[in-house]
Design a protein around this motif. Structure first.
Motif, mmCIF file in Angstrom:
data_model
loop_
_atom_site.group_PDB
_atom_site.id
_atom_site.type_symbol
_atom_site.label_atom_id
_atom_site.label_comp_id
_atom_site.label_asym_id
_atom_site.label_seq_id
_atom_site.Cartn_x
_atom_site.Cartn_y
_atom_site.Cartn_z
ATOM 1 N N HIS A 141 1.049 -1.028 0.055
ATOM 2 C CA HIS A 141 0.004 0.005 -0.113
ATOM 3 C C HIS A 141 1.015 1.067 -0.046
ATOM 4 N N LEU A 142 0.504 2.206 -1.015
ATOM 5 C CA LEU A 142 1.223 3.532 -0.729
ATOM 6 C C LEU A 142 0.704 4.454 0.492
ATOM 7 N N VAL A 143 1.444 4.947 1.097
ATOM 8 C CA VAL A 143 1.113 5.855 2.266
ATOM 9 C C VAL A 143 1.927 7.047 1.862
ATOM 10 N N PHE A 144 1.311 8.215 1.763
ATOM 11 C CA PHE A 144 1.672 9.634 1.449
ATOM 12 C C PHE A 144 1.879 10.121 3.105
ATOM 13 N N TRP A 163 4.535 1.418 1.556
ATOM 14 C CA TRP A 163 5.544 1.975 0.573
ATOM 15 C C TRP A 163 5.251 3.501 1.168
ATOM 16 N N PHE A 164 6.075 4.305 1.753
ATOM 17 C CA PHE A 164 5.881 5.534 2.165
ATOM 18 C C PHE A 164 6.425 6.457 1.217
ATOM 19 N N TYR A 224 16.188 2.843 2.525
ATOM 20 C CA TYR A 224 15.061 1.873 2.781
ATOM 21 C C TYR A 224 14.138 1.284 1.596
ATOM 22 N N SER A 225 14.071 -0.002 1.480
ATOM 23 C CA SER A 225 13.263 -0.537 0.444
ATOM 24 C C SER A 225 11.805 -0.037 0.524
#
Length: 173
Positions: free
Chosen positions: A80-83, A115-116, A140-141
């Motif tokens: 999941h993408l986290v803004f 995924w930040f 960081y990956s």
């Protein structure tokens, strides 16, 4: 999935704190300032204290659990993408943000399936506020680093970003 965002290019938003000082012309009509000041009643500005939002941490952990169970994000995979920072700037240089920023990095490390996306106008501060174990390879990956470029007067922010290791680098313009 709870805590979805209205931002089309991400699954979730997370603000470890709220508020920041205006930095450049791109801050002139800041939606975050309007939202935090008018809707949430927070005082913004250079000297105002930042609102630390520890309660939102449980959301991040819930998103990690969902991703680990295979709930797909907008990219169609288990990540999941986290803004990070729709209502703050993670590279704002303030002593009261040292501890919250450390907690932010700790949380990011503990959530490998998130995924930040970290975005800032203060590209010159990115390297300064990366964690000590960021590394020279690609960081960081699960962290994407980005900078905002509102006009050509600040296009050099892209050059600053270019020199910092990250698996994904992006520009918001």
């Amino acid at each position: 999935m709870a805590n979805k965002t209205l931002i089309a290019w991400t699954d979730h938003t997370w603000n470890p704190w709220m508020g920041c000082a205006k930095y450049s012309a791109g801050c002139a009509n800041c939606y975050a300032e309007t939202l935090t000041k008018n809707t949430m009643g927070l005082n913004g500005g250079t000297d105002a204290p930042r609102q630390i939002t520890t309660s939102t941490l449980k959301n991040v952990l819930r998103w990690q659990e969902a991703a680990a169970r295979g709930v797909p994000g907008i990219l169609g995979n288990g990540n999941h993408l986290v803004f990070v920072g729709s209502l703050m700037d993670w590279t704002e240089d303030r002593p009261d943000l040292v501890a919250p920023r450390q907690k932010m990095w700790q949380t990011i490390k503990e959530c490998p399936q998130l995924w930040f996306q970290l975005l800032t106008k203060r590209a010159e501060n990115i390297e300064k506020f990366l964690p000590p174990d960021w590394g020279a390879g690609s960081g960081y990956s699960n962290v994407w680093l980005g900078t905002s470029i509102e006009d050509m007067r600040v296009a050099d922010r892209a050059d600053l970003l270019k020199g910092i290791p990250a698996v994904v680098k992006f520009i918001s313009y």
